[in-house]
Scaffold this motif. Sequence first.
Motif, PDB file in Angstrom:
ATOM      1  N   HIS B  53       0.834  -1.207   0.000  1.00  0.00           N
ATOM      2  CA  HIS B  53       0.000   0.000   0.000  1.00  0.00           C
ATOM      3  C   HIS B  53       0.866   1.253   0.000  1.00  0.00           C
ATOM      4  CE1 HIS B  53      -3.921   2.053   0.950  1.00  0.00           C
ATOM      5  NE2 HIS B  53      -3.036   3.029   1.087  1.00  0.00           N
ATOM      6  N   HIS B  55       1.277   5.223  -2.413  1.00  0.00           N
ATOM      7  CA  HIS B  55       0.766   6.029  -3.524  1.00  0.00           C
ATOM      8  C   HIS B  55       1.965   6.496  -4.336  1.00  0.00           C
ATOM      9  CE1 HIS B  55      -3.251   5.818  -1.860  1.00  0.00           C
ATOM     10  NE2 HIS B  55      -2.633   5.844  -0.701  1.00  0.00           N
ATOM     11  N   HIS B 264      -4.238   1.425   5.903  1.00  0.00           N
ATOM     12  CA  HIS B 264      -3.764   2.385   6.916  1.00  0.00           C
ATOM     13  C   HIS B 264      -4.672   2.473   8.132  1.00  0.00           C
ATOM     14  CE1 HIS B 264      -6.422   4.689   4.294  1.00  0.00           C
ATOM     15  NE2 HIS B 264      -5.564   4.517   3.314  1.00  0.00           N
ATOM     16  N   ASP B 378       1.554   4.346   4.536  1.00  0.00           N
ATOM     17  CA  ASP B 378       0.604   4.897   3.585  1.00  0.00           C
ATOM     18  C   ASP B 378       1.299   6.013   2.779  1.00  0.00           C
ATOM     19  OD1 ASP B 378      -1.715   5.342   2.201  1.00  0.00           O
ATOM     20  OD2 ASP B 378      -2.643   6.571   3.748  1.00  0.00           O
ATOM     21  N   ASN B 381       1.227   9.660   2.818  1.00  0.00           N
ATOM     22  CA  ASN B 381       0.242  10.256   3.715  1.00  0.00           C
ATOM     23  C   ASN B 381       0.727  10.337   5.158  1.00  0.00           C
ATOM     24  OD1 ASN B 381      -2.459  10.763   2.284  1.00  0.00           O
ATOM     25  ND2 ASN B 381      -1.843   8.787   1.489  1.00  0.00           N
TER      26      ASN B 381
HETATM   27 ZN   LIG Z   1      -3.404   5.042   1.020  1.00  0.00          ZN
END
Ligand SMILES: [Zn+2]
Lengths: 256, 568
Positions: B53, B55, B264, B378, B381
């Motif tokens: 996971h 981005h 997350h 994450d 994030n």
């Molecule tokens: Zn995420």
Amino acid sequence: MRSIVIAPRNVFCISVEAENISPDRFAPLKIEEIKKLIVWQGNRQKILSDLFTVDGEDSPSKAEDMAIRLSGDFSNVKRIGEGMTSGAIEVQGSAGMHAGNHMSGGILSIAGNADDWLAREMLGGRVVVMGDAGNYVGAGYRGEKCGMRGGEIEVRGNAGAYLGEHLCGGSIRVGGNAGDFPGAANQGGTIFIGGSTYLPGAEMSKGTINVRGETKVLPSFQKMEIAQIDGTDYQKYLGDLLENGKGELFVGVAVP
Amino acid sequence: MIIRGGIVYDPSNGIFGEEMDLFIDRGKMVEEARGEEIDASGLLVMPGGVDAHAHIAGKKVNTGRIMRPDDSRLGTEPRNGVCRPSTGYTVPNCYAMGYRYARMGYTTAFEAATPILEARHTHEELQEIPIIDKGALTLFGNNWQVMECVRDKDLSKLAAYVAWGLRSARGYGVKIVNPGGGESWGFGTNVKSVNDPVPNFDVTPAEIIRGLAQANELLHLPHSIHLHFNNLGKPGNYTTAIETLDLLKDIKPSRMRQVVHVAHMQFSAYGGTGWRDFESKAPVIADYFNSHNHATMDMGQLLFGSATTMTADAPLEYGNARLTHNKWSNHDIELEESSGVVPMIYSRKMLVNAVQWAVGLELALLVDDPWKVLMTTDHPNGSPFVNYPEVVTLLMSKPKRDAEMASMHEQLQKRTGLGEIQRELDWADIAIMTRAAPARILGLPDKGHLGPGADADITIYNLKPEELDTSQDHSLVKKAISTAMYTIKGGVVVSKDGKILCTPPGRAFWVDAAVPQADTDRLMPDLQEKFAKYYSIQLSNYAVQDAYLPHANVIRAGLSIEPLQEVA
Ligand SMILES: [Zn+2]
């Protein structure tokens, strides 16, 4: 004082990035070592002595005892004095973009003009330009929330647009005129403009802007009383109200 | 190739710190091989890291780059040898992503959220990320077609659409973000609970989640649904988390894996009625995971410093922007999603941030079974992925946690129980949470282990596990795992002591699920109508062409492959 003189070997058609020209970088080095400091011309890595002559006292010193004189045309040499903490740089001609960026101490003086981004994100120290300065004096670089946070900048001539954008502290004094949008998003710094300008203080939340000459004030500023500063009458405004701003804008009252 | 004498952690094959030789032939692990030898005597050896996971590619990552030129300045490295220039810290350029994962010993990473409409962009960027293998999860949770099928209780049409969507996006699995909330955001509102109806659709988040989970299992997909809860990031949201997990208890997995992977988890384990009495509810969540076997999670650990929040949860990002007065990007993705991006600085002096930091660690330490918890931030994030070594060392060292907590708000001790947790993870736990478990949770049989037939993705760390006290010598551990001594990808040494030696293109995994033609035939008129009426592009231009995946690895799934298999 340990004095070192740097002069270009020729005219630079391709700009040079020379953040190593700084009292902090020179101080611990002998002349031969200074000559080997890295500079970039375009996408080519070079050493200082490929592009410049370097003369002066050989023995290392403290940064605060360094005086670097840049003799000749440095208008295409960028990042002079980047991050300097003390000592002095005297540019005898004009300086290229980003001169004195991130400096936190010492003195950078420029006898000619300074290109864009002069002393951007400066933290302390003093910058003096005898001629004109380009756009974004003391501003934050692209995307940055804070520009200059401390120190002093003095431009004796005119300055370009976005003077002191995102200012978070420190003071800027311009003798002549300033371009559009000085002090945009000012968050606590001080700007004095001797001449005229256009739309000062957009989105400012704190700090002070003082325009001696003529200007157009944004409609989102609240007109206050007449104030006297150094014997001159100024119309005071508060704003930018769009940002709930508590910034103070003073505009010289023209003598009829 | 032979790797001699390493102390190997290969949890999937029951190997926990055994000295052994590893053999590689033509990119795969084998029983016996010849050729180049690497001396790994006494050194820590693991399968290559797998990030399930993060981005790392697509439109919102690129929006982050555009919004944050200040960030791009933070990680600049000039081109060097085989490396192209790198930029950025929280939102690095594509090249830097590949180099930085490889240097850290990671060889696989999955982009966690791509709308079908923007999948082409995602694949263009994934292709430019060198070295690592990758894939992208596809967003379904606010999709009009999905909501209509759920409303009509037409599970076979929903499965047909999910299969068609994955195929169109060249996607790997079903991602659900704040189901119903993204659609509500189009009307300036949000859903507040799993039972709140979505405007104009007469469905609830609960129905969307259950419908997609059922379709996921009907299609026999390698990965389960991958869920970002409603109310994420809000005080008191742990009740939503438990309520949502309870919705999925009775669904039978079609493969040997979880029914739901929670993205997350840290951002959904909060108590309190507001920011003033904000507190950790990690123990409640951990208890739930300890007493149930249908769910897994990734930490979504938050670390102090710069981050860029980016999510398909657009109303959440609106809240972030209002809270921080920071830059905000808001985006509407037609009939599929909404999304937002907001830069963030997390400060250890801010009590709320300190509690969030503690919640992630508490979750990982309180859930007994490491196969249920993945180590993630994450990215970007909670923090950029380059900070994984910080998270690993926090989990392995109580003294490090204590030292960190000593520098934080004194109220922190009252808002979380982290200070009382004695557990320190060992290398077996870490190998599971960063290698074996993410591969199993994603459903990648050739990843995350070193048994015969596995991909020869291997990390050798310059660290002697039998000599180093991970609790006390946490700074040495952090240094060693920040830069792998060797990262081997597909049998090739790609990074040695932080120097990238070569940059092979990674493969892109996607799932092609077969469904009965009759179901597709029922589906297509719906889609034709939507494209004619609402979409900004033609149906014929919608699907990602194979040209965008020159190194594709297609995994077959679907109704007509095998009959549904119930797992005991
Ligand atoms: Zn995420």
